[in-house]
Design a protein around this motif. Structure first.
Motif, mmCIF file in Angstrom:
data_model
loop_
_atom_site.group_PDB
_atom_site.id
_atom_site.type_symbol
_atom_site.label_atom_id
_atom_site.label_comp_id
_atom_site.label_asym_id
_atom_site.label_seq_id
_atom_site.Cartn_x
_atom_site.Cartn_y
_atom_site.Cartn_z
ATOM 1 N N ASP A 95 0.889 -1.305 0.091
ATOM 2 C CA ASP A 95 -0.040 -0.033 0.055
ATOM 3 C C ASP A 95 0.676 1.196 0.015
ATOM 4 O OD1 ASP A 95 -2.139 -1.905 0.588
ATOM 5 O OD2 ASP A 95 -3.187 -0.540 1.543
ATOM 6 N N HIS A 96 0.407 2.219 -0.750
ATOM 7 C CA HIS A 96 1.285 3.587 -0.612
ATOM 8 C C HIS A 96 0.283 4.786 -0.486
ATOM 9 C CE1 HIS A 96 4.831 1.638 -2.138
ATOM 10 N NE2 HIS A 96 3.888 1.033 -3.038
ATOM 11 N N GLY B 140 -0.108 7.791 9.616
ATOM 12 C CA GLY B 140 -0.223 6.888 10.759
ATOM 13 C C GLY B 140 0.000 5.523 10.273
ATOM 14 N N LYS B 141 0.480 5.061 9.031
ATOM 15 C CA LYS B 141 0.506 3.861 8.473
ATOM 16 C C LYS B 141 1.978 3.379 8.542
ATOM 17 C CE LYS B 141 -3.593 4.516 6.967
ATOM 18 N NZ LYS B 141 -4.684 3.941 7.735
ATOM 19 N N SER C 297 -7.860 -5.889 6.227
ATOM 20 C CA SER C 297 -7.139 -5.139 5.072
ATOM 21 C C SER C 297 -7.247 -3.445 6.082
ATOM 22 C CB SER C 297 -7.989 -4.921 3.975
ATOM 23 O OG SER C 297 -7.501 -4.141 2.969
ATOM 24 N N ILE C 298 -6.180 -2.871 6.051
ATOM 25 C CA ILE C 298 -6.060 -1.580 6.458
ATOM 26 C C ILE C 298 -5.718 -0.720 5.179
ATOM 27 C CG2 ILE C 298 -5.244 0.188 8.106
ATOM 28 C CD1 ILE C 298 -4.706 -2.015 10.030
ATOM 29 N N PHE C 299 -6.554 0.245 4.838
ATOM 30 C CA PHE C 299 -5.970 0.942 3.555
ATOM 31 C C PHE C 299 -4.661 1.859 4.071
ATOM 32 C CE2 PHE C 299 -10.642 0.551 2.751
ATOM 33 C CZ PHE C 299 -10.448 -0.341 1.688
ATOM 34 N N GLY C 300 -3.683 1.959 3.193
ATOM 35 C CA GLY C 300 -2.538 2.349 3.558
ATOM 36 C C GLY C 300 -1.535 1.692 4.142
ATOM 37 N N ALA C 301 -2.070 0.525 4.692
ATOM 38 C CA ALA C 301 -0.949 -0.410 5.211
ATOM 39 C C ALA C 301 -0.896 -1.731 4.773
ATOM 40 C CB ALA C 301 -1.626 -0.456 6.949
#
Lengths: 349, 249, 283
Positions: free
Chosen positions: A246-247, B154-155, C57-61
């Motif tokens: 993910d970005h 925060g990722k 799923s975590i968006f961005g991670a």
């Protein structure tokens, strides 16, 4: 189905004819001495007489990097990236790369038919061309002759003065309509080329050889030389393992989920949260890769999952050869058989 | 609106190239400043403050004075990020660790050597806890921005643990070994998008080694391609004098 | 000739599209482990079997495979128990009721509850391995008349690491459950067994023909548990176990979870031990 002579002088016109029908992808020169498939803009730049391309045409159906999702972090909304059929004419594809696509078709349709790959595969036309094997090609050892037409719509058999163009499918015949610089060919299509590199066993035997090779010291020996860079997997036309990352965009409000080709030769490939690595030893990773080419999938699909293109060997900076590895396993297997046979004879006596 | 994180930038032993690289974010500088307040940065401003949310630190630790300062920075910041090869693994500076410190001082300062106390050039992580690292000499803007955006959102930031070869193959580059060049790509940590090989140049290994590298095998590759054993080892050491990790065969 | 299945475009599957779920309850069990109750926002039921997993799923991670710990139910909710072992799980640990996560799945082969029908069930859970087993335990408790004895053995590092404390008490006091627990390291507050999980097995009085062992725990545990069961006389045929691997896509494509010819996300994570013996890399 008909066959035609296509002289060298008429090849350019033939490409221009194809370009009127659909987008054409064909081999082009890259850097000092390499070739890559690219969209044809100028028929003059197409090189049909090439050794092998850096990557196979896999890249059109499974791009090395691909955005799968886009999302908004503020409200957790997300959308899937639209995937479109490539709808191209692939010109000048070698038989081993075509066979690799057929193997990928199997992998992506088997079990869960994956929309991304299969959609891109729709509505494409393949025009093959024969090749002269170099020191690294060994596709004839895995039943892929340079003139194998399976999967193609048209096939261009290289001759001294140009090509003999063979219509393989109805789609291929239709593609020829409106192109008249051809004379009919009657006779046998060429079908053999001389290979310098060989596996010393057919798949039926390899299946047995690999049953006995799990504990062969060769895995450990090769591991001494290997840096585990993953080049062999990433250059392989039948490898399709991938990772997903993910970005977050600079706006901090949106981002994307991207997949990229991965390699089972990389240490992190089997690492789980907490740090455990299930194939920590390089030797285990090498074994896994080679078994995936000749055993794990082949046992159920019936064909080797290696197409003999030679990429993994020619691009290996450590000089590791998959042909040498397999032949070593075959020879060790044969030696063991001889010992067992003589033991049996001794027992008889 | 949420208050922006207070960011400070510091440098130790290094060329400050990574910092300059940051100042060069023409297209993105304003976007970045939307999200952070830069409160201390010797190279760009005069202000000094007591505490920060994020400290970016460039350079290796190579003098007693450095040691004192890095502990001080660690105490003042919530998050500490090592920027560039020197801060991450000692970088080129660490080549000096191969010789006695006395010899090194004599070469550099001659008769005045006693005026300049020195220590082995070590990464920040040898002294303090480092939360994130940006590899490279200099670090690439893309990776810096990816790390920054991930942290600010925060990722979880992504850090490649594979070789430059992977990125070269994904980009369908011609291998520079075919041109007779000697490239460190097979054993160097990716993340730069194979910048040098993509422009027909060989990789000098500025991003440090991949975790668990097979160094012996790499040295063999270098020798097979024409380097002497001595030159092969020097090539390995250029950015990796402090690397101790080994592969499991 | 490669046999390619001829698939119509309408049958192509969108494999990587998560469904949003809302966290409705959170409970902290230990320093590192939290329990979450979730509901899919589209109102659908997860429809899982005990032993299956989902991709969280975590968006961005990104995504990570997590075992489902609740028994199948019809109320549309499901539960996860997540150990904080890295940045991804650390992010989940920061979430609270009302926060949203993406879910794909359920995936894989769970415990075959039909195959277990009528049998005595011996549960062997080490550490966080109790998480997927709890789904099976509660399934059996929900269908108690369909199964024989329910023997639960559970081991943790120390008493502070024991998960599902309220349920452990319920199992302990339930006359229909034979519950045994142990900790590797005892302390003043701990009055129970001290020792690794394999110490719980020898004293058990088992009807070997009719007992099925279901094992989940850290990779290191399997070898020793298997040896103990074998010396007890339990046949390989009567053993099921669940493996941990890096199930990244969950749909048998990405290759990360593959061990020899087997994709854990498709053929596992729960395997029948006779099948697993053929997979050399597995244990």
């Amino acid at each position: 189905m008909n066959g035609y002579y296509l002289s060298q002088e008429n090849v350019k016109d033939f490409i221009s004819h194809l370009m009127k029908k659909k987008t054409v992808y064909a081999p082009h020169a890259k850097a000092d001495h390499s070739f890559v498939f690219e969209e044809v803009v100028d028929a003059d730049n197409v090189i049909l007489d090439y050794v092998r391309t850096l990557n196979s045409i896999k890249k059109y159906f499974m791009p090395s990097r691909e955005v799968m999702l886009r999302y908004n972090l503020d409200d957790n909304s997300y959308s899937i990236e639209d995937v479109e059929p490539v709808k191209g004419i692939f010109l000048g594809v070698h038989s081993y790369d075509m066979q690799a696509v057929l193997r990928l078709d199997h992998s992506f349709s088997h079990g869960n038919p994956e929309k991304n790959y299969l959609t891109r595969r729709l509505d494409n036309i393949f025009i093959g061309t024969s090749f002269t094997p170099d020191n690294f090609h060994f596709s004839s050892s895995v039943n892929i002759q340079p003139h194998k037409t399976e999967g193609f719509d048209l096939f261009m058999h290289k001759t001294d003065r140009g090509y003999v163009l063979e219509e393989v499918t109805k789609t291929g015949s239709d593609l020829m309509k409106g192109f008249d610089q051809l004379t009919k060919f009657h006779g046998e299509y060429p079908n053999s080329e001389h290979f310098k590199s060989h596996l010393y066993a057919p798949q039926e035997k390899l299946s047995k050889v690999f049953e006995e090779s799990y504990d062969n010291p060769v895995w450990h020996e090769i591991a001494q030389k290997c840096v585990g860079c993953g080049t062999c997997n990433l250059a392989c036309p039948t490898c399709y393992c991938f990772d997903v990352e993910d970005h977050v965009d600079l706006s901090l409000q949106s981002g994307s989920r991207e997949r990229r080709l991965d390699s089972c030769m990389l240490r992190g490939f089997t690492e789980v949260a907490g740090g455990e690595v299930f194939r920590d030893r390089l030797a285990d990773r090498i074994r896994h890769r080679v078994y995936r080419k000749f055993k794990y999938i082949s046992d159920s699909a019936g064909e080797p999952w290696c197409v003999g293109c030679g990429r993994c060997t020619i691009y290996c900076t450590a000089g590791i050869s998959i042909v040498d590895i397999v032949n070593r396993l075959v020879s060790d297997y044969d030696k063991k058989q001889i010992v067992q046979d003589s033991d049996m004879i001794a027992a008889w006596d | 609106m949420k208050s922006k994180p207070r960011v400070a930038v510091f440098d130790f032993t290094g060329c400050e190239g990574c910092e300059l690289n940051k100042l060069n974010f023409e297209n993105h500088l304003l976007d970045i400043l939307d999200h952070i307040d830069i409160v201390e940065w010797r190279e760009a401003m005069d202000d000094q403050v007591a505490e920060y949310d994020i400290a970016f630190v460039e350079g290796s630790i190579s003098t007693p004075d450095c040691v004192e300062r890095i502990f001080d920075i660690r105490n003042r910041t919530k998050v500490l990020i090592a920027l560039g090869a020197c801060a991450v693994n000692g970088g080129m500076n660490a080549m000096k660790n191969k010789q006695s410190l006395d010899t090194v001082r004599e070469i550099v300062y001659g008769e005045d050597k006693d005026l300049f106390p020195t220590l082995p050039a070590l990464p920040l992580s040898s002294y303090v806890t480092v939360d994130y690292e940006v590899h490279g000499c200099p670090m690439t803007q893309k990776e810096f921005l990816q790390l920054l955006t991930s942290i600010l959102a925060g990722k979880k930031p992504v850090k490649p643990d594979y070789a430059v070869c992977v990125e070269c193959k994904l980009d369908e580059n011609e291998c520079v070994y075919g041109k007779g060049m000697i490239c460190m790509g097979p054993i160097t940590r990716a993340g730069c998008d194979a910048l040098c090989p993509s422009f027909g140049q060989y990789c000098i290994g500025c991003r440090g080694l991949v975790p668990h590298p097979n160094k012996e095998a790499m040295i063999n590759i270098l020798i097979e391609n024409g380097l002497s054993i001595d030159d092969a080892e020097k090539r390995m050491d250029l950015y990796n004098s402090n690397e101790k990790d080994v592969v499991l065969i | 000739m490669i046999k390619t299945v001829n698939i119509k475009p309408e049958n192509f599957k969108e494999l990587y599209f998560p469904t949003l779920a809302e966290i409705t309850e959170v409970q902290q069990f230990t320093e590192k482990e939290k329990w979450y109750k979730l509901s899919l926002l589209d109102g659908s039921n997860l429809g899982h079997y005990p032993g299956q997993f989902v991709e969280v799923s975590i968006f961005g991670a990104g995504e990570a495979p997590i075992s489902i710990t609740s028994a199948p139910n019809s109320y549309g909710s499901f539960e996860l128990c997540i150990r904080e072992v890295g940045m991804f799980t650390e992010m989940i640990h920061k979430m609270k009721a009302g926060d949203k996560l993406g879910i794909r799945g359920p995936f894989g082969q769970g415990f075959d509850v039909n195959e277990l029908y009528g049998k005595d069930i011996l549960i062997i859970g080490g550490g966080i391995g109790i998480v997927p087993l709890r789904s099976l335990i509660n399934y059996i408790l929900d269908h108690r008349q369909d199964y024989g004895r329910l023997i639960i053995t559970y081991g943790a590092r120390n008493s502070k690491d024991l998960l599902f404390p309220e349920e452990l008490e319920l199992w302990q006091s339930n006359p229909d459950v034979e519950f045994h627990q142990t900790v590797d390291y005892g302390d003043e507050s701990w009055k129970g067994n001290v020792g690794v999980i394999t110490t719980l097995i020898p004293p058990l009085d088992l009807d070997l023909k009719n007992t099925i062992a279901c094992i989940t725990g850290p990779p290191i545990m399997y070898k020793f548990v298997l040896l103990t069961l074998q010396s007890k006389g339990l046949q390989d045929d009567n053993i099921y176990m669940s493996l941990e691997r890096r199930m990244k896509c969950g749909v048998g494509k990405c290759g990360h979870c593959q061990i020899n010819h087997s994709y854990v996300c498709q053929d596992g994570p729960v395997y029948h031990y006779p099948d697993l013996k053929l997979i050399r890399e597995a244990i």
